[in-house]
Scaffold this active site. Structure first.
Site, PDB file in Angstrom:
ATOM      1  N   HIS A  39      -5.419 -37.014 -33.851  1.00 16.15           N
ATOM      2  CA  HIS A  39      -5.479 -37.257 -35.292  1.00 16.15           C
ATOM      3  C   HIS A  39      -4.500 -38.338 -35.722  1.00 16.15           C
ATOM      4  O   HIS A  39      -4.601 -38.864 -36.829  1.00 16.15           O
ATOM      5  CB  HIS A  39      -5.208 -35.958 -36.044  1.00 16.15           C
ATOM      6  CG  HIS A  39      -5.558 -36.015 -37.501  1.00 16.15           C
ATOM      7  ND1 HIS A  39      -6.822 -36.333 -37.948  1.00 16.15           N
ATOM      8  CD2 HIS A  39      -4.813 -35.802 -38.624  1.00 16.15           C
ATOM      9  CE1 HIS A  39      -6.840 -36.319 -39.271  1.00 16.15           C
ATOM     10  NE2 HIS A  39      -5.646 -36.004 -39.714  1.00 16.15           N
ATOM     11  N   ASP A  58      -9.443 -35.953 -31.493  1.00 18.20           N
ATOM     12  CA  ASP A  58      -9.014 -35.494 -32.820  1.00 18.20           C
ATOM     13  C   ASP A  58      -9.482 -34.057 -33.025  1.00 18.20           C
ATOM     14  O   ASP A  58     -10.679 -33.789 -33.140  1.00 18.20           O
ATOM     15  CB  ASP A  58      -9.594 -36.405 -33.908  1.00 18.20           C
ATOM     16  CG  ASP A  58      -8.967 -36.178 -35.279  1.00 18.20           C
ATOM     17  OD1 ASP A  58      -8.474 -35.059 -35.523  1.00 18.20           O
ATOM     18  OD2 ASP A  58      -8.970 -37.117 -36.096  1.00 18.20           O
ATOM     19  N   SER A  79      -6.573 -40.387 -42.500  1.00 23.68           N
ATOM     20  CA  SER A  79      -6.895 -39.019 -42.914  1.00 23.68           C
ATOM     21  C   SER A  79      -7.124 -38.961 -44.437  1.00 23.68           C
ATOM     22  O   SER A  79      -8.035 -39.609 -44.940  1.00 23.68           O
ATOM     23  CB  SER A  79      -5.787 -38.066 -42.449  1.00 23.68           C
ATOM     24  OG  SER A  79      -6.188 -36.721 -42.540  1.00 23.68           O
TER      25      SER A  79
END
Length: 297
Positions: free
Chosen positions: A273, A245, A103
């Site tokens: 995610h 996600d 991320s």
């Protein structure tokens, strides 16, 4: 494993933990926004180290056991956080490293590869994007994604309802966050609630200020966009993205892989995610194969 803290430029202290042999090639695990390094699961770190690597996880500034920053007095952006990562590698005696970024950690990985190409042996970019501005816009608006991914709204709905429950008791906090982890993992991934409650308890015990991690959102917003430079990345790159996600939808991963020359995209359909701890060995094997293809660091 060995835990150490280092004081780097600016007097910032970074907590780190190393797995594997000191003489093995270094893999630096860079976690996402507002998240402590221990969210790189012990099981995953041991599994990746077992493939012959020195695996390092660390707490970003403003998280866990690393320094807290007065953002008003000392504003920073992602390039400063990338400099933190380089300083940590220098403190550990690593000239080069493989970078695995999750991320926001993927944003930092991209900047490291662009600005310090001689130091970065390979990139593994997980659940991330070439366009953090789009991610921030969606978060700030509290609505669906610009690419018409209305499914993301469930995350924002959860956040709003959770915040309405203030003030939190420790019991309510731990219990209330379980659905949050479930959403991040995705509906098709395994979910051991007791494991996540234990991990959440560990992060709460290491948290010294619940507001400081929100500085990361300001740091992302303060960083000039770099997507137009991604064709300059020359190191071997693996993009891993989950089909479930709902925070950074799959279109972001596809787009990122097309922008970096030679990048390979690996889609894990049931992944959200985050990857589930139960997948640690498989994930370590996937990443280790990529690292081997990049050669030693």
């Amino acid at each position: 494993s060995e835990e150490r803290s280092f004081t780097i430029q600016g007097g910032i202290r970074l907590w780190s933990e190393t797995f594997g042999s000191p003489g093995s090639p270094t893999v630096l695990l860079v976690m996402g926004a507002m998240s402590q390094g221990i969210l790189w699961f012990d099981r995953f770190c041991h599994a990746l180290a077992g493939h012959g690597y020195r695996v390092v996880r660390y707490d970003h500034r403003d998280t866990g056991d690393s320094s807290l920053i007065n953002f008003t007095a000392q504003p920073y952006n992602l390039r400063d956080m990338a400099a933190d990562a380089l300083s940590l590698l220098e403190a550990l005696g690593s000239g080069e490293a493989h970078i695995v970024g999750m991320s926001m950690g993927g944003y930092i990985g991209q900047l490291l590869a662009l600005d310090q190409p001689d130091r970065i042996r390979s990139l593994t970019l997980m659940a991330t994007s070439a366009d953090p501005g789009a991610c921030l816009a969606a978060v700030n608006a509290g609505g669906p994604w610009p690419l018409d991914f209305a499914s993301a709204a469930s995350l924002f709905d959860f956040g709003r309802s959770f915040q309405s429950g203030l003030p939190w008791s420790p019991e309510l906090l731990l219990g209330g966050l379980a659905p949050h982890w479930r959403l991040l993992l995705g509906p098709a991934a395994p979910f051991d609630a007791s494991l996540w409650l234990s991990l959440q308890d560990a992060t709460m015990r290491r948290m010294r200020n619940g507001l400081s991690p929100f500085n990361h959102a300001a740091a992302v917003a303060a960083t000039p966009q770099w997507a137009g430079r991604l064709a300059e990345i020359g190191c071997p790159t693996l993009v891993i993205h989950g089909g479930e996600d709902r925070y950074v939808p799959l279109a972001h991963g596809r787009d990122l892989a097309t922008r970096i020359p030679g990048a390979r995209l690996h889609i894990i359909e049931p992944m959200g995610h985050l990857f589930a701890p139960e997948w640690s060995e498989e994930m370590a094997g996937l990443i280790a194969a990529h690292l081997r293809s990049a050669g030693p660091a």
